[in-house]
Structure formats: structure tokens, C-alpha cells
Design a protein around this motif. Structure first.
Motif, PDB file in Angstrom:
ATOM      1  N   PRO C 277       0.801  -1.229   0.000  1.00  0.00           N
ATOM      2  CA  PRO C 277       0.000   0.000   0.000  1.00  0.00           C
ATOM      3  C   PRO C 277       0.829   1.272   0.000  1.00  0.00           C
ATOM      4  N   THR C 278       2.133   1.169   0.265  1.00  0.00           N
ATOM      5  CA  THR C 278       2.940   2.395   0.272  1.00  0.00           C
ATOM      6  C   THR C 278       3.786   2.542  -0.983  1.00  0.00           C
ATOM      7  N   THR C 279       3.642   1.620  -1.925  1.00  0.00           N
ATOM      8  CA  THR C 279       4.513   1.689  -3.091  1.00  0.00           C
ATOM      9  C   THR C 279       4.138   2.872  -3.973  1.00  0.00           C
ATOM     10  N   ALA C 280       5.054   3.245  -4.844  1.00  0.00           N
ATOM     11  CA  ALA C 280       4.817   4.292  -5.844  1.00  0.00           C
ATOM     12  C   ALA C 280       4.449   5.631  -5.226  1.00  0.00           C
ATOM     13  N   ALA C 281       4.910   5.881  -4.007  1.00  0.00           N
ATOM     14  CA  ALA C 281       4.677   7.206  -3.431  1.00  0.00           C
ATOM     15  C   ALA C 281       5.505   8.211  -4.216  1.00  0.00           C
ATOM     16  N   GLY C 282       4.895   9.278  -4.628  1.00  0.00           N
ATOM     17  CA  GLY C 282       5.618  10.281  -5.410  1.00  0.00           C
ATOM     18  C   GLY C 282       5.724   9.952  -6.883  1.00  0.00           C
ATOM     19  N   LEU C 283       5.150   8.809  -7.273  1.00  0.00           N
ATOM     20  CA  LEU C 283       5.199   8.441  -8.694  1.00  0.00           C
ATOM     21  C   LEU C 283       4.525   9.512  -9.544  1.00  0.00           C
ATOM     22  N   GLU C 284       3.396  10.059  -9.034  1.00  0.00           N
ATOM     23  CA  GLU C 284       2.645  11.033  -9.830  1.00  0.00           C
ATOM     24  C   GLU C 284       3.516  12.217 -10.231  1.00  0.00           C
ATOM     25  N   LEU C 285       4.410  12.631  -9.327  1.00  0.00           N
ATOM     26  CA  LEU C 285       5.231  13.798  -9.656  1.00  0.00           C
ATOM     27  C   LEU C 285       6.265  13.457 -10.719  1.00  0.00           C
ATOM     28  N   GLN C 286       6.815  12.230 -10.617  1.00  0.00           N
ATOM     29  CA  GLN C 286       7.743  11.802 -11.675  1.00  0.00           C
ATOM     30  C   GLN C 286       7.040  11.752 -13.012  1.00  0.00           C
ATOM     31  N   VAL C 287       5.817  11.234 -12.997  1.00  0.00           N
ATOM     32  CA  VAL C 287       5.059  11.091 -14.231  1.00  0.00           C
ATOM     33  C   VAL C 287       4.755  12.468 -14.819  1.00  0.00           C
ATOM     34  N   ILE C 288       4.297  13.377 -13.964  1.00  0.00           N
ATOM     35  CA  ILE C 288       3.998  14.728 -14.447  1.00  0.00           C
ATOM     36  C   ILE C 288       5.278  15.385 -14.966  1.00  0.00           C
ATOM     37  N   ALA C 289       6.376  15.185 -14.222  1.00  0.00           N
ATOM     38  CA  ALA C 289       7.652  15.757 -14.656  1.00  0.00           C
ATOM     39  C   ALA C 289       8.023  15.238 -16.037  1.00  0.00           C
ATOM     40  N   ALA C 290       7.825  13.934 -16.267  1.00  0.00           N
ATOM     41  CA  ALA C 290       8.173  13.357 -17.563  1.00  0.00           C
ATOM     42  C   ALA C 290       7.368  14.023 -18.672  1.00  0.00           C
ATOM     43  N   VAL C 291       6.069  14.195 -18.444  1.00  0.00           N
ATOM     44  CA  VAL C 291       5.220  14.793 -19.478  1.00  0.00           C
ATOM     45  C   VAL C 291       5.644  16.237 -19.731  1.00  0.00           C
ATOM     46  N   VAL C 292       5.937  16.944 -18.647  1.00  0.00           N
ATOM     47  CA  VAL C 292       6.281  18.359 -18.784  1.00  0.00           C
ATOM     48  C   VAL C 292       7.642  18.529 -19.449  1.00  0.00           C
ATOM     49  N   ILE C 293       8.608  17.691 -19.064  1.00  0.00           N
ATOM     50  CA  ILE C 293       9.917  17.757 -19.720  1.00  0.00           C
ATOM     51  C   ILE C 293       9.748  17.482 -21.207  1.00  0.00           C
ATOM     52  N   GLY C 294       8.810  16.612 -21.529  1.00  0.00           N
ATOM     53  CA  GLY C 294       8.575  16.267 -22.933  1.00  0.00           C
ATOM     54  C   GLY C 294       7.738  17.285 -23.683  1.00  0.00           C
ATOM     55  N   GLY C 295       7.482  18.437 -23.095  1.00  0.00           N
ATOM     56  CA  GLY C 295       6.802  19.493 -23.837  1.00  0.00           C
ATOM     57  C   GLY C 295       5.325  19.615 -23.550  1.00  0.00           C
ATOM     58  N   GLY C 296       4.810  18.834 -22.630  1.00  0.00           N
ATOM     59  CA  GLY C 296       3.391  18.985 -22.270  1.00  0.00           C
ATOM     60  C   GLY C 296       3.198  20.288 -21.503  1.00  0.00           C
ATOM     61  N   SER C 297       2.054  20.913 -21.724  1.00  0.00           N
ATOM     62  CA  SER C 297       1.791  22.161 -21.028  1.00  0.00           C
ATOM     63  C   SER C 297       0.707  21.937 -19.999  1.00  0.00           C
ATOM     64  N   LEU C 298       0.973  22.383 -18.756  1.00  0.00           N
ATOM     65  CA  LEU C 298      -0.023  22.166 -17.709  1.00  0.00           C
ATOM     66  C   LEU C 298      -1.262  23.018 -17.946  1.00  0.00           C
ATOM     67  N   SER C 299      -1.182  23.979 -18.877  1.00  0.00           N
ATOM     68  CA  SER C 299      -2.404  24.718 -19.184  1.00  0.00           C
ATOM     69  C   SER C 299      -3.169  24.066 -20.323  1.00  0.00           C
ATOM     70  N   GLY C 300      -2.699  22.917 -20.771  1.00  0.00           N
ATOM     71  CA  GLY C 300      -3.494  22.134 -21.697  1.00  0.00           C
ATOM     72  C   GLY C 300      -3.199  22.410 -23.161  1.00  0.00           C
ATOM     73  N   GLY C 301      -3.679  21.500 -24.018  1.00  0.00           N
ATOM     74  CA  GLY C 301      -3.587  21.710 -25.455  1.00  0.00           C
ATOM     75  C   GLY C 301      -2.256  21.336 -26.076  1.00  0.00           C
ATOM     76  N   GLU C 302      -1.277  21.027 -25.237  1.00  0.00           N
ATOM     77  CA  GLU C 302       0.025  20.699 -25.793  1.00  0.00           C
ATOM     78  C   GLU C 302       0.579  19.443 -25.143  1.00  0.00           C
ATOM     79  N   GLY C 303       1.341  18.700 -25.915  1.00  0.00           N
ATOM     80  CA  GLY C 303       1.934  17.487 -25.397  1.00  0.00           C
ATOM     81  C   GLY C 303       1.971  16.441 -26.492  1.00  0.00           C
ATOM     82  N   THR C 304       3.061  15.663 -26.512  1.00  0.00           N
ATOM     83  CA  THR C 304       3.160  14.608 -27.503  1.00  0.00           C
ATOM     84  C   THR C 304       3.632  13.338 -26.817  1.00  0.00           C
TER      85      THR C 304
END
Lengths: 505, 352, 355
Positions: C277-304
Motif C-alpha cells: 500500500p505504500t509503493t509508488a509514493a511520489g510516482l505522480e510527480l515523476q510522471v507529471i515531470a516526464a510529461v512536462v519535460i517532454g513538452g506537455g503544457s499544464l495549461s493544456g492543449g500541448e503534449g506529444t
């Protein structure tokens, strides 16, 4: 106060290759209200920014009573006695009236505010405006737009302004507030202030100003006293050609009714609306901002609530349809807020143009992009949209071309009923003429078009019939020869209790 | 921390301890009864913990903690590296090596042999050997602790470095997950180390089962793996070097029984799920209590402190609010939960 | 005035803009690779003594380490393109591992002997795990669309709730699946050294690549993909164009949840069949970081999808490279933090110049 005049001489300003201002001269003296008239994009806002010091002109001179005036920012402009009242009010809604009036010009010593003096100054200013009923301790956010504007004016007064520039101040005011504002401007003029009043509503310009300057494409193309000039020649100067050229008439014939409203209400306060729009005709909805026209067309399209009544599109009867259903029924809607709602600015032209009709290009959820691109290219050509290609984001297009994309969307979705909310707001004259011609052609093809516009010459130029909305009530839609601009304004401001057909002048 | 200050603390502690004993006698009938809770401010809650850190020892000196079971982290680190190198050099090694544990109390903590245990050398921000740099020594091994934020591991690190210095033919890389429950990260560390071509791995597994696959994958590629601190469900590791954790729990239980005179109400704040070493301590502790001190009642034993000081303190604070006045003693099975519990008790004014 | 400037831009874009568009396109595609190459080059240089960093073994390891983050990031890419965010990914993964462990323990003994021999409970658990993720996502989407509360808040809530649910289901402990119930191939799904050697990389990596391809194609060629961009760019426009925005949101978050569910399956396999039950703590931030580093925009409409995969690789290369170079955790975190800021700033500059 022995101020005499503000003079601008041959002021020019370029942005890159664009000449935003190209030798503008303008003089306004103490006790004078000068209207600055021009279409959107004529350079009015740039001129205003030059006056306020927000941007520096490239050439030309400005003088206040013969002394050079070249402010480096709004603060310096204010200290020289030049104040701006912007279209979008620059107030802090969470602060009190008093705090807003003294914002940026607080009286203090050692970092501590002299609140008692503040109260006195604010009360004085409000009294000068003969509006002591606005309480200094009220939160500005709780006030109406009209009262908020007065707070701005009070702020200008406190700064000992000698020149006040109003930028389209009535655009969001009710009729009553607008008249209150006009009275205040009269009073300021009588106190020896110089007022620059920016507007493109000729009627209100006549009410409030004595002299005018027309601006077109960054140049001053005419000036004089309003009393000696007729409306038609001012319009001709504004658009740079004969009004007839701007509103090309494409002959079209009305057919059977396709959009019918009966007893339709879009808000609790609205009165029941009856309206029928036929194939092959253009019907205009005139009225003041806030009269309920936008609410009406949005409700028809399913973007707003329908309180009661009936909508009939073609042969289907469905009162509370959502946009998807309306689109399928052949209704198209053009939003007045092109950038906020109408278009997704960072997406390409082809996406923006095809969203409502995207399913047409899909087989089992997968798109045929080639087919779509062919159609988009076709529309780009037919509407003469100036763009690098269908893949260009619409945010990079000019206002006129953006609007053409938004219109092309309705054509791509094969709409038969077009609901157009302010279709030419904020676009250049050339694009306007093209859009007017297009609307005529569409009507000739048998489409039914309902146009909401606050620009009367436009409605008179393109519509077959006009209905006027006032405080949620709509008059009967009558052919053009039943109306004059004056008559429309009368109904719009006094309410539609009057039967427009009874006085056809 | 200055020495003179400490000495004053000791004197105070002695006084407080005497006082403690006295009131203990007087309140002998109170535990068990609902009135006159023993955990009120005038006497304070008995706290028994595990592992030594500067702060915990300080509190022990002031009599705020009644007992700490300490391990010998230096010896764990040292023995692990030496044993691993031995096995690399094809010498026989023992399958299970115990590194000893001791009970530290306010009475005995000044004794020199105990002092050595509670003030072990530590390795802080020591730069690492690069795993894939040019090989300057014969053996290159990676030592993977459960986490890198506890002082305990810094001492293990110091022990490992000491061994490397003494042996002279081995390079140590020290790398662990930051959070002591990040199994996935530990698995990836092992996999990265294998790919970087280390000669041997010493790991303190965060999970007895989850780490089996990557460890056996490493062994299959001829890289010997040694488990320390906590065991692994695999018989293919070289050796298991650790404190006898179960016995540590026994020591703690006996100390608690002694301080409470065999009667009282207890909160057991567990550490984390799936951590073999602390589960052993908790088991040794509860087994002994049940067998030798049947009159000590468990008020709560189902809460987990979680991996950090913060999580432990938060959990402890809610426990203390929940059971305020209903318990006399607390046991925690590792450094972070003991410290978190101590801070929470201080905050609640429950420590002397 | 703004209009006038735009007018000019419009005209300019119509003229010599074609070359510029091509260059811009090249830069958009190549840009993220440049970052990856720079970082890889940096670590190769740091560890030049051994040459292990670029060895096939290590590349395999790095690829293997992108599996979980990458799978979850595919779903997150879709959600971020549509202008949303999902903070509950890590908790969903933990919940999935717990549900799978409980499911196997419960169902395996109930199966007839013939099915038990085949470990039939495990494939069933995989399906259950993925569906659990999908359900979590659908709940996120339903709450966001139904309550009209911003996704950040809703998923912040479910981030706690799903983690709590996992802990509760697991009675605050770890659920161990006995080895007799685990088939030998299960661990092989995520093994760094794939069983048939010709696979080159872990089967999980192949699955990630296939899914990426599918998502990339869907984003461009499917209604779902185009609608996601529309909603992310301007929700009002999407509504205006007759897109069923609330319905789409439920679908998008459910798809994101399915991806998180699959990530949970992979994590479960990686943990050797342990429900934590404690696994993958903080995974969400790594995942978001990956998308953002890859050009995703947190304001939407962008990302590949490509950008996201590269974002995952950049993070994995960093973590692996730091192990090779013996760089401690603290420094790793600082470096990753700096890279996120630099990557996003560069991306903005790039767009700023292009627009």
C-alpha cells in the motif's frame, strides 16, 4: 488652474514594419470635449498609450501649454495632469472606494497612511461628481460598473488631472449610467478640463462632444465641429470609402421559415420572444449591450438555459437541445468572444474549422485527415483566408482572418441557420466588407442568418429585417424601411413597450 | 552538543530517576485503574525505543527516555563488507552473523563500552567511488541501505568505509533510496549496479520478498549478494549480517517490565509493513511481554509510524490525542519512530 | 493596436513562413532528443573509465526502468493535453498492487486444479488490476465533470483516498502472494534480461512502445485525440463545437486510469507479487515531470507521446547515470529539479520564438 491646451503634432509610432500611428495631430483645449472616432484597429488605443506614457512615440511632439510633454510612464503622465479612464477598469475590486480613489497617490508620512485625510479627499472628489451616495467605505467589487467608472473618474480628479481621456467608456454601461456619465463629463468640461472621448458610437459622440478627430489606419483623416458635420461623411472618413462599398448588396430571396421562436424566454426576467427567420434572409438583432440579445442566441443554440417557450428548427421541436443536437439540426453559432470562446487559439486552422463537423471525416472513430485537409484548403481559398496553411495555429492570424475561420467552421458543418453574435467585432474594414459580401451570398444560397450587432450602420447595411431588443423584450422584426438609426436607438433605450410600426417617421 | 551541558543533564537525570522510582512506588495501584492516569504531566510516560541518535541519547541522559536498545551499526557495516569480500575471494563465510545488541538506560549510558555503541563514527556526505570509473582496486562493491536519511545508516556507512580502508583492496559505493519504503527504487538500484558491472552487492532489503527477484538475477550473473540489517527470503545470498532483532525486542520488553514493575498500559507504535528487522523486534517485544509480563496491557498495537520522522510524529500525535490518559508507556522499534514519538510526547507535555 | 500587430503577423506568416514552419517542426521533433543526448553524453563522459554506461546491458536496464513511469505517463499525457491533471496515479498504482495480491490469494484456491496448474488467477488478476485503475480514473473524471471542481483538487482528494483504500484493504500491512501461486513468467514480464534473448529488452518495454505508438496515432487520427486537444486548448470552444465535454472528461480520466492500472500491474510484477500500500509514493510527480519535460503544457492543449517518452528516458538516464557515477541522492534530486525548470523554460522560449 490656468491650463490651456494639450497638443499632439505629427505623432508616429511603428511596431516592426507596421505604422500604428502615422502622423497624428490632435489638439484639445480647456473646456473642450474632443471625440476621437475611428474603427477598431485605426490606432485609437495606440494613441492613448502614447498619451499615457505606456509607449514612446518614434516621431512628433506633444506639448502641454507649450511645454514639452513626453511621459515615461503612466505615473509621470498622471503627475503632469493627464489621466486615463480605460475600457477595462483598473480597479482593485477587494478594496474600498476610498482606497481605490487614493491608490498610488496615498498621503502618508513615514510609511503610515493618513486615513482621515484620505476619507476627506475621497468624499470631496465624490461630491465634485455630485455622487456623494457612493459610500467611501463600500467595496468596489460590490458596486455596479457605472459606479466603478465614477470611482475611476474620482481618482483622476484627486490627481488634479487637467486632461482626462475616456476609452469607450459606455461599452459596458447601462443606458442610465451612460447618461449619468455624460452629465459628469459636461460638468468636468465646465470646470475647464480638456476631455478626449474615444468612441465609435456616433450618437453618443454627438451627445457628449463638441469637436471630433477621425482616425483611420494610424492617420488623422478629418476633424471639425460635430454640429457642422453629417453622420454619413464621418462614416465615410472612418471606413475610407463610400458606405455603399462596405455593404455590398447580394440579391437574395426569402423562402420558408426555418427557425421559429414562440414565447421563448432565455432568462427569468426576459419577456416572451416571438421570432421567425426564413431561408434566404438576414435578420438583425439590435439593442444595447446587456439587453439580452447574446443570451437569446446562446439559448437557441443550447449554450444557455431556456426558461420556457418553443424553438423550432427546420421541422424538429426540441426546446432544451445541447449544442451537439443543434449542430446536427443544421444550426451554426458564432461567438462574440472570438478569442475566449470562439477559437482555440493555439490549435491549427484545420482543427478549429472542423470540430463541429469532425464526425463527417471519421469512420469508426478514426479520421481521414487527407479528406479533411482538402475541404479545409477549399474553404481557405473560398474565404480568402490569409494563412501559411491549414496547419497554422489560428492565434497567429489577424482578427479578420480569425473571424473568417470561425465563419468557415459554420460552413464546414453545413449549417443552414447561422446565429452570428457580433460577427465583425474588432476586425479590419477590408475583412468586414468581405464578410458582409459572404453573408449576402450565403443568404442567396438559402441560408437563414440571424445577426446580433451593436453597430447600427452594419445592420442597416446588410439586413433584410431588424428587430430591437431592450431589457429582455424583443420587437417584431420589421423590414428596413420601417426603421431609422434614430428610431432603433429610441426603442433600444426606452424599452420595447412602444410598437415600432406605429411611428414610421 | 557541548559536553558540560550533557553533564548537567546527567545529574538532573539521576535526580529525576530517583523521583521517578519514588512516584512509581506510590502509584503502584494506579495502573489498571481508570482514575489518576499515570501518564499525566507530573510523572510522564515511559518511552522505550530502538537505536541511538544524538537527540535520543540526549533525551536518555535527561531521563525522558527510559531505555534504548542499540545495535552496533559500525560492526554491521564493517562485517558486511569484510564478509562480502571474503566470499569474493572464495573463502568460506558463515550464513548468519550476529553483530550484537545492547540495552542502554539512563543508569548505564556513561559506561565506556556503551558509550562506544551510542556514539559511533558516522560518514556524512562522503564522496562515492564512481561505479564505472577506472578500477583502481581489486573489488568494487555497492552497499545499499534501506534509506539514506537516518543516522543509523551513516554509521553503517562509516563501518563499511572502515572495512574498505582496512582491507585496502575494495572500493565502496554507497547508494540507497531516500524513503525507507521505496522498494521499487531499491530494486532499480540493484539493477543499475548490476549493469554498471559491480563485483558484489551488500543490501539491506526493504522487503523480504520483493527484493528476491532482482537479487537472484544478480546472483545468476555471478555477482554475490549479501543481506544486512534485514533478511531476504532467499537461500542464495552469501550471508546475512545483522543484529539479533528478535533478541533486541526481548531486551526492550524486559526493560519496560522493569520500569513499570510489571503492570501498566502500553502503546506499541509499529514501524512499517514488510520490514523484516523491525517486525522481528516487535515480535520479540510482544512475545516477551505476553510471556513474562501478562499484566501489561496493550492499548494500541495496530498503528504504523511510516518511513520518516515526520510521518512518525504525525501518527504519534494522533495516537496521543486518541489515548490521552489511557496509557503509561510506549515502545517504538526504530530510530525515526522513537524520535517522532518523543517529539510528540514532548509536544503533549507527557514527558518529564 | 494588438489587432494591427496581429494583422502584420498574419501577412508575414503567409509569406516566407513556410521555411520557418519547417524549421520549427524540426526543432519541435528534435529538441527533446537534444536534451536526452546531452544528458547521456554527460554521463558517458563522467563514467568514461569503464564504458559500462553505454553498454547494451545498461541501456536495457535504463529502458526497463522507464516502464512503470512511462506507462502511467501515457495516460497522463492524454489528461494533460486535455488540460487536466491526475495526482492520484501513485495511489492508484498502490491500490492496484494490493487488489491484485488480494485477488490472487482469494481466487487461486477456489480454482479447479487444472486451472491452478496454469496459474489462471494471475491473468485474471492482471485484468482486474487494469480495470481497477480504469475505475479509479473514471471516478476522478466523474467527480471532476459532475462537481465542476478543478482536477487538481479532485485528484488531490483521491490521491489520499485511493492510498487510504489500499492501506485499508491491506489492513496496513503488505500482502504477500505465496510463490506457489506465482507463475514463473510473471516476473519475466518486467525482467531486465528478457527470457527469449532475441526480445532485446523487457517485454514490458515492448508493451510500452506498442501502447505509445497506439496513443500517438490516436492523438492524431482519432476523434478522441482531436477532442482532447480541443478541450485542453479552450474548453469553451469545445463546448461551442458540440463536443460533450463532461462525457469526454470521464472517458479521458478513465483511459488515464487504465494506464495507471497497467503501471500498477507492472509494479506488482516488479515487486515479485507483493501488494504494497505504500509503493509508488511520489510516482505522480515523476510522471507529471516526464510529461512536462517532454513538452506537455499544464495549461493544456500541448503534449506529444514522443516528448513524454523522452521525458521518461531523461529521468531514467539521470537516475541510472547518478548510480554509475556514484552521485548521491541529494544531488540527483537537485539535478532533476534543475532539468525540469530548464527543459520547460527552453520549451517556452522555443515556442515564444515560433509563435
Amino acid at each position: 488652474m490656468n491650463f490651456k491646451e494639450l497638443r499632439m503634432q505629427d505623432v508616429g509610432k511603428s511596431f516592426g514594419a507596421t505604422r500604428a500611428l502615422d502622423g497624428v495631430s490632435l489638439t484639445v483645449g480647456a473646456g473642450e470635449v474632443r471625440a476621437l472616432i475611428g474603427e477598431n484597429g485605426a490606432g485609437k488605443s495606440t494613441l492613448m498609450k502614447v498619451l499615457s506614457g505606456a509607449i514612446r512615440p518614434d516621431s512628433g511632439t506633444m506639448t502641454l501649454d507649450g511645454e514639452p510633454y513626453a511621459p515615461r510612464g503612466p505615473r509621470e503622465a498622471l503627475s503632469r495632469g493627464v489621466a486615463m479612464i480605460y475600457q477595462e477598469l483598473a480597479l482593485a475590486p477587494a478594496l474600498t472606494v476610498e482606497a481605490n480613489i487614493l491608490l498610488g497617490q496615498e498621503r502618508s508620512s513615514g510609511g503610515w497612511l493618513h486615513l482621515r485625510e484620505h476619507r476627506r479627499i475621497a468624499a470631496e472628489a465624490l461630491e465634485l461628481l455630485e455622487h456623494p451616495d457612493i459610500r467611501p467605505e463600500a467595496r468596489v467589487g460590490d458596486l455596479g460598473v457605472g459606479a466603478q467608472q465614477l470611482v475611476e473618474v474620482a481618482r483622476a480628479l484627486v490627481s488634479k488631472a487637467r486632461v482626462i481621456v475616456f476609452d469607450e467608456p459606455t461599452s459596458s454601461l447601462s443606458e442610465r449610467d451612460a447618461h449619468r456619465l455624460f452629465a459628469i463629463i459636461d460638468r468636468l468640461r465646465d470646470r475647464g478640463m480638456a476631455i478626449v472621448y474615444i468612441s465609435h458610437f456616433l450618437e453618443e459622440v454627438r451627445r457628449v462632444a463638441q469637436t471630433y478627430t477621425v482616425l483611420r489606419d494610424g492617420r488623422s483623416v478629418g476633424e471639425g465641429t460635430l454640429a457642422e458635420t453629417d453622420e454619413r461623411s464621418i462614416i465615410a472618413r472612418m471606413i475610407g470609402r463610400d458606405p455603399g462599398e462596405l455593404f455590398p448588396r447580394v440579391p437574395h430571396q426569402p423562402g420558408e421559415p426555418i427557425l421559429e421562436l414562440s414565447g421563448f424566454r432565455a432568462s427569468e426576467r426576459g419577456k416572451p420572444v416571438d421570432l421567425a427567420v426564413r431561408r434566404g434572409e438576414i435578420v438583425g438583432l439590435a439593442g444595447l449591450v446587456g439587453a439580452g440579445r447574446t443570451r437569446l442566441v446562446r439559448a437557441i443554440f443550447g449554450l444557455g438555459p431556456v426558461v420556457d417557450g418553443r424553438v423550432r428548427v427546420a421541422h424538429s421541436d426540441d426546446n432544451s437541445a445541447r449544442p451537439r443536437r443543434r449542430i446536427d439540426e443544421g444550426v451554426g453559432f458564432l461567438s462574440e468572444d472570438r478569442k475566449g470562446e470562439g477559437l482555440a487559439l493555439n490549435l491549427p486552422i484545420e482543427d478549429n474549422m472542423t470540430y463541429p463537423g469532425l464526425r463527417r471525416h471519421a469512420r469508426g472513430g478514426w479520421l481521414s485527415l487527407g479528406e479533411r485537409r482538402r475541404e479545409v484548403n477549399d474553404w481557405i481559398k473560398r474565404l480568402r483566408i490569409a494563412a501559411a496553411g491549414p496547419g497554422q495555429p489560428v492565434g497567429g492570424l489577424s482578427g479578420g482572418n480569425q473571424q473568417k475561420v470561425a465563419l468557415a467552421r459554420l460552413l464546414h458543418q453545413r449549417a443552414d441557420v447561422l446565429l452570428l453574435d457580433e460577427p465583425t467585432r474588432g476586425i479590419d474594414v477590408g475583412s468586414k466588407a468581405q464578410i458582409y459580401r459572404l453573408l449576402g451570398e450565403l443568404a442567396a444560397q438559402g441560408k437563414a442568418i440571424l445577426v446580433v450587432s451593436s453597430y447600427l450602420p452594419e445592420l442597416f447595411g446588410i439586413c433584410d429585417r431588424i428587430a430591437v431588443m431592450s431589457r429582455g423584450a424583443l420587437t417584431e422584426a420589421l423590414p428596413l424601411d420601417h426603421w431609422t438609426e434614430h428610431r432603433v436607438m429610441e426603442v433600444a433605450t426606452r424599452g420595447a413597450g412602444i410598437d415600432p410600426s406605429s411611428s414610421t417617421d | 552538543m557541548s559536553r558540560p551541558g550533557k553533564n548537567i543533564g546527567i545529574v538532573l537525570a539521576a535526580v529525576v530517576l530517583v523521583g521517578c522510582g519514588g512516584s512509581d512506588e506510590g502509584a503502584g495501584s494506579a495502573p489498571g485503574g481508570s482514575s489518576a492516569p499515570a501518564g499525566s504531566a507530573n510523572r510522564g510516560v515511559v518511552l522505550i525505543g530502538f537505536d541511538a541518535s544524538e537527540a535520543l541519547i540526549g533525551a536518555l541522559g535527561q531521563g525522558r527516555i527510559q531505555g534504548l536498545v542499540v545495535q552496533n551499526p559500525i560492526r554491521i557495516g564493517e562485517t558486511s563488507v569484510k564478509t562480502l569480500v571474503k566470499s569474493l575471494e572464495k573463502q568460506p563465510v558463515e550464513r548468519r552473523i550476529s553483530t550484537g545488541e545492547a540495552l542502554v538506560t539512563p543508569e548505564n549510558y556513561k559506561q565506556p563500552e556503551i558509550d562506544k555503541l551510542i556514539h559511533p563514527a558516522r560518514a556524512e556526505n562522503v564522496s562515492n567511488a564512481s561505479l564505472s570509473g577506472p578500477k583502481s582496486k581489486k573489488w568494487k562493491i555497492i552497499v545499499i541501505p534501506k534509506g539514506t536519511t537516518h543516522e543509523f545508516w551513516e554509521s553503517v556507512h562509516a563501518g563499511a568505509l572502515k572495512a574498505a580502508e582496512e582491507l585496502g583492496n575494495v572500493e565502496i559505493t554507497w547508494m540507497g533510496p531516500q524513503k525507507e519504503d521505496d522498494r521499487t527504487k531499491q530494486i532499480e538500484l540493484i539493477q543499475s549496479a548490476v549493469a554498471a558491472g559491480v563485483d558484489g552487492i551488500a543490501v539491506a532489503p526493504l522487503d523480504a520478498q520483493a527484493l528476491v527477484e532482482p537479487v537472484e538475477a544478480a546472483i545468476a550473473r555471478g555477482i554475490p549478494v549479501l543481506a544486512f540489517d534485514s533478511n531476504l527470503d532467499s537461500d542464495r545470498t552469501v550471508s546475512y549480517v545483522a543484529t539479533d532483532n528478535y533478541h533486541g525486542g526481548v531486551l526492550a520488553a524486559r526493560r519496560l517490565g522493569e520500569v513499570l514493575h510489571g503492570k501498566g498500559r502500553l502503546i506499541l507504535l509499529r514501524y512499517a509493513v514488510g520490514s523484516e528487522s523491525t517486525e522481528q523486534r516487535e515480535k520479540g517485544f510482544t512475545d516477551t511481554l505476553a510471556k513474562e509480563f501478562p499484566e501489561i496491557k496493550m492499548v494500541s498495537d495496530s498503528e504504523y509510524a511510516g518511513p520518516t520522522f515526520d510521518s512518525a510524529q504525525q501518527k504519534a500525535e494522533s495516537l496521543l490525542t486518541r489515548y490521552r490518559g489511557q496509557f503509561d508507556a510506549v515502545f517504538c522499534a526504530n530510530e525515526s519512530s522513537t524520535f517522532g514519538m518523543m517529539r510528540a510526547l514532548e509536544g503533549a507535555g507527557m514527558l518529564p | 493596436m494588438k489587432e494591427e500587430i496581429e494583422d502584420i503577423e498574419g501577412i508575414r506568416a503567409a509569406g516566407p513562413g513556410r521555411l520557418r514552419n519547417v524549421l520549427q517542426w524540426v526543432w519541435t521533433v528534435v529538441g527533446p532528443f537534444v536534451g536526452l543526448a546531452l544528458i547521456a553524453g554527460f554521463f558517458t563522459y563522467l563514467t568514461r573509465g569503464s564504458g559500462h554506461f553505454l553498454s547494451p546491458d545498461n541501456l536495457r536496464t535504463i529502458a526497463g526502468h522507464t516502464m512503470i513511469v512511462g506507462t502511467a505517463a501515457l495516460g497522463m499525457t492524454l489528461i494533460i493535453i486535455a488540460g487536466g491533471i491526475d495526482l492520484s496515479v501513485g495511489s492508484t498504482v498502490a491500490l492496484v498492487t494490493v487488489v491484485m495480491a488480494l485477488f490472487i490469494k482469494k481466487v487461486d484456491p477456489m480454482l479447479p486444479e487444472s486451472l491452478r496448474a496454469w496459474h489462471a488467477a494471475v491473468p485474471m488478476a492482471i485484468v482486474v488490476g487494469i480495470l481497477t485503475g480504469g475505475l479509479c480514473g473514471a471516478i476522478n473524471g466523474g467527480l471532476i465533470a459532475g462537481l465542476r471542481v478543478v482536477p487538481f483538487i479532485i485528484t488531490l482528494g483521491t490521491y489520499q483516498a485511493y492510498r487510504g483504500l489500499a492501506t485499508w484493504l491491506a489492513s496496513s500491512t503488505t500482502i504477500y502472494v505465496p510463490s506457489s501461486m506465482r507463475p514463473s513468467w510473471f516476473g519475466g514480464l518486467v525482467a531486465i534480461q528478457p527470457e527469449p534473448r532475441w526480445l532485446m529488452v523487457s517485454p514490458g518495454v515492448w508493451m510500452l512502445l506498442l501502447l505509445s505508438l497506439f496513443l500517438a496515432v490516436s492523438l492524431k487520427f482519432s476523434l478522441l485525440g482531436r477532442y482532447s486537444y480541443a478541450i485542453g486548448s479552450n474548453e469553451a470552444t469545445a463546448r461551442l463545437c458540440g463536443i460533450n465535454v463532461p462525457g469526454m472528461k470521464v472517458i479521458l480520466y478513465a483511459v488515464g486510469g487504465l494506464a495507471a492500472g497497467l503501471a500498477g500491474v507492472l509494479d506488482f510484477a516488479k515487486l515479485g507479487g507483493v501488494g504494497v500500500p505504500t509503493t509508488a509514493a511520489g510516482l505522480e510527480l515523476q510522471v507529471i515531470a516526464a510529461v512536462v519535460i517532454g513538452g506537455g503544457s499544464l495549461s493544456g492543449g500541448e503534449g506529444t507521446v514522443l516528448g513524454t517518452l523522452i521525458g521518461c528516458l531523461i529521468i531514467a538516464v539521470l537516475q541510472n547515470g547518478c548510480v554509475h557515477a556514484g552521485i548521491p541522492n541529494a544531488v540527483q534530486d537537485i539535478v532533476i529539479g534543475v532539468i525540469i525548470v530548464v527543459a520547460v523554460t527552453l520549451d517556452r522560449l522555443r515556442r515564444g520564438r515560433a509563435a
